[in-house]
Write a protein that holds these residues in place. Sequence first.
Motif, PDB file in Angstrom:
ATOM      1  N   ALA A 116    -113.020  19.722  55.173  1.00 33.80           N
ATOM      2  CA  ALA A 116    -112.468  18.914  56.263  1.00 33.80           C
ATOM      3  C   ALA A 116    -111.276  18.088  55.775  1.00 33.80           C
ATOM      4  CB  ALA A 116    -113.554  18.010  56.839  1.00 33.80           C
ATOM      5  N   ARG A 117    -111.350  17.567  54.563  1.00 33.71           N
ATOM      6  CA  ARG A 117    -110.260  16.742  54.024  1.00 33.71           C
ATOM      7  C   ARG A 117    -108.992  17.558  53.816  1.00 33.71           C
ATOM      8  NH1 ARG A 117    -108.661  11.792  53.851  1.00 33.71           N
ATOM      9  NH2 ARG A 117    -110.853  11.227  53.637  1.00 33.71           N
ATOM     10  N   ILE A 118    -109.137  18.765  53.274  1.00 33.48           N
ATOM     11  CA  ILE A 118    -107.960  19.611  53.042  1.00 33.48           C
ATOM     12  C   ILE A 118    -107.254  19.912  54.353  1.00 33.48           C
ATOM     13  CG2 ILE A 118    -107.245  21.928  52.335  1.00 33.48           C
ATOM     14  CD1 ILE A 118    -109.332  21.815  50.140  1.00 33.48           C
ATOM     15  N   LEU A 119    -108.017  20.181  55.396  1.00 36.17           N
ATOM     16  CA  LEU A 119    -107.415  20.531  56.677  1.00 36.17           C
ATOM     17  C   LEU A 119    -106.620  19.368  57.265  1.00 36.17           C
ATOM     18  CD1 LEU A 119    -107.248  22.923  58.601  1.00 36.17           C
ATOM     19  CD2 LEU A 119    -109.247  22.014  59.794  1.00 36.17           C
ATOM     20  N   ALA A 122    -109.798  28.112  49.624  1.00 32.43           N
ATOM     21  CA  ALA A 122    -108.461  28.719  49.654  1.00 32.43           C
ATOM     22  C   ALA A 122    -107.976  28.933  51.087  1.00 32.43           C
ATOM     23  CB  ALA A 122    -108.484  30.044  48.895  1.00 32.43           C
ATOM     24  N   ARG A 123    -108.890  29.347  51.972  1.00 34.82           N
ATOM     25  CA  ARG A 123    -108.505  29.579  53.359  1.00 34.82           C
ATOM     26  C   ARG A 123    -108.119  28.272  54.047  1.00 34.82           C
ATOM     27  NH1 ARG A 123    -112.996  31.221  55.132  1.00 34.82           N
ATOM     28  NH2 ARG A 123    -112.781  33.342  54.357  1.00 34.82           N
ATOM     29  N   LYS A 124    -108.880  27.213  53.795  1.00 33.53           N
ATOM     30  CA  LYS A 124    -108.554  25.925  54.408  1.00 33.53           C
ATOM     31  C   LYS A 124    -107.239  25.376  53.874  1.00 33.53           C
ATOM     32  CE  LYS A 124    -111.609  24.766  57.495  1.00 33.53           C
ATOM     33  NZ  LYS A 124    -112.008  26.155  57.787  1.00 33.53           N
ATOM     34  N   ALA A 125    -106.956  25.570  52.583  1.00 32.71           N
ATOM     35  CA  ALA A 125    -105.679  25.130  52.033  1.00 32.71           C
ATOM     36  C   ALA A 125    -104.528  25.903  52.673  1.00 32.71           C
ATOM     37  CB  ALA A 125    -105.669  25.317  50.519  1.00 32.71           C
ATOM     38  N   SER A 126    -104.729  27.193  52.891  1.00 37.49           N
ATOM     39  CA  SER A 126    -103.698  27.999  53.548  1.00 37.49           C
ATOM     40  C   SER A 126    -103.486  27.555  54.993  1.00 37.49           C
ATOM     41  CB  SER A 126    -104.107  29.477  53.499  1.00 37.49           C
ATOM     42  OG  SER A 126    -103.201  30.274  54.235  1.00 37.49           O
ATOM     43  N   ASP A 127    -104.569  27.292  55.715  1.00 42.96           N
ATOM     44  CA  ASP A 127    -104.454  26.832  57.103  1.00 42.96           C
ATOM     45  C   ASP A 127    -103.760  25.476  57.183  1.00 42.96           C
ATOM     46  OD1 ASP A 127    -105.778  29.114  57.841  1.00 42.96           O
ATOM     47  OD2 ASP A 127    -107.733  28.149  58.048  1.00 42.96           O
ATOM     48  N   SER A 128    -104.082  24.586  56.233  1.00 44.78           N
ATOM     49  CA  SER A 128    -103.460  23.269  56.228  1.00 44.78           C
ATOM     50  C   SER A 128    -101.961  23.361  55.970  1.00 44.78           C
ATOM     51  CB  SER A 128    -104.129  22.384  55.172  1.00 44.78           C
ATOM     52  OG  SER A 128    -103.545  21.100  55.127  1.00 44.78           O
TER      53      SER A 128
END
Length: 260
Positions: free
Chosen positions: A93-96, A178-184
Amino acid sequence: MAAADAALLAALPGLAFHAALILCRMGAAVMLLPGIGEAEIPPMLRMALAVGLVFALLPALSPSLPELPPEVSGLLALVAGEVLTGAWIGLLARILTLALALAGQVVSLMVGLASPLQGDLVLGSSATALARMLSLATAALMLATGLYEVPLRALADSYGVLPPGGAWPGGAVAEAVARKASDSLMLAMQLAAPFLLAAIFFNAALGLIARLASHAQVFVLAAPAQILGGLTLLLLLLPNMLDLWARGMASGFRLLPGAD
């Protein structure tokens, strides 16, 4: 009456262990969750919230939680798994939510405010004042719009997806981060896209003017115009940026482990 009291006393050690087990997951997550886990909020308040969540969830979760392991190694593995699970959900949640602050960094670079004017407890000492402002706006929007409830609900429902004592899905954890970092990062670039286009056209125009008037100090004279124009564009686009960010958070939080 005496039998009921005796049964309650006999159940207290198990309930205390279950409460401590829930606190491991909730405490680790609350320290990282956006809105309620900001660095500006004192750790004691965040821990108080975690304890409140324990009391709220204990009656519903206690029957499905494992008993106290007879060996210390089993207990340590169980506690470590709960701490890692809570930290993982909070980190996702934080990364997003970092997308808005990252967009502020890009916008600062495009409008000529890229010098480290103000540090950020999350992004570090190299953050700009604009990124710091949007970082604080992130926390305010999370609390004002009620978005903080979605990660908390996912955290409470995560026991059905990641039960205590289960196998730790290491590959899925790394892939989700990795997916959340990419989405962010993608959302941050979408938020900063108008400023990127404006900076490209502005610098192309400056290069053309410098070519036609080679003796004029074009870039020195254009620096105030760049800052003023960039801040004016930010003022015009900020409501749309915040709305796009909020919609991105709502859709991204629904993909957290345990979310509906």
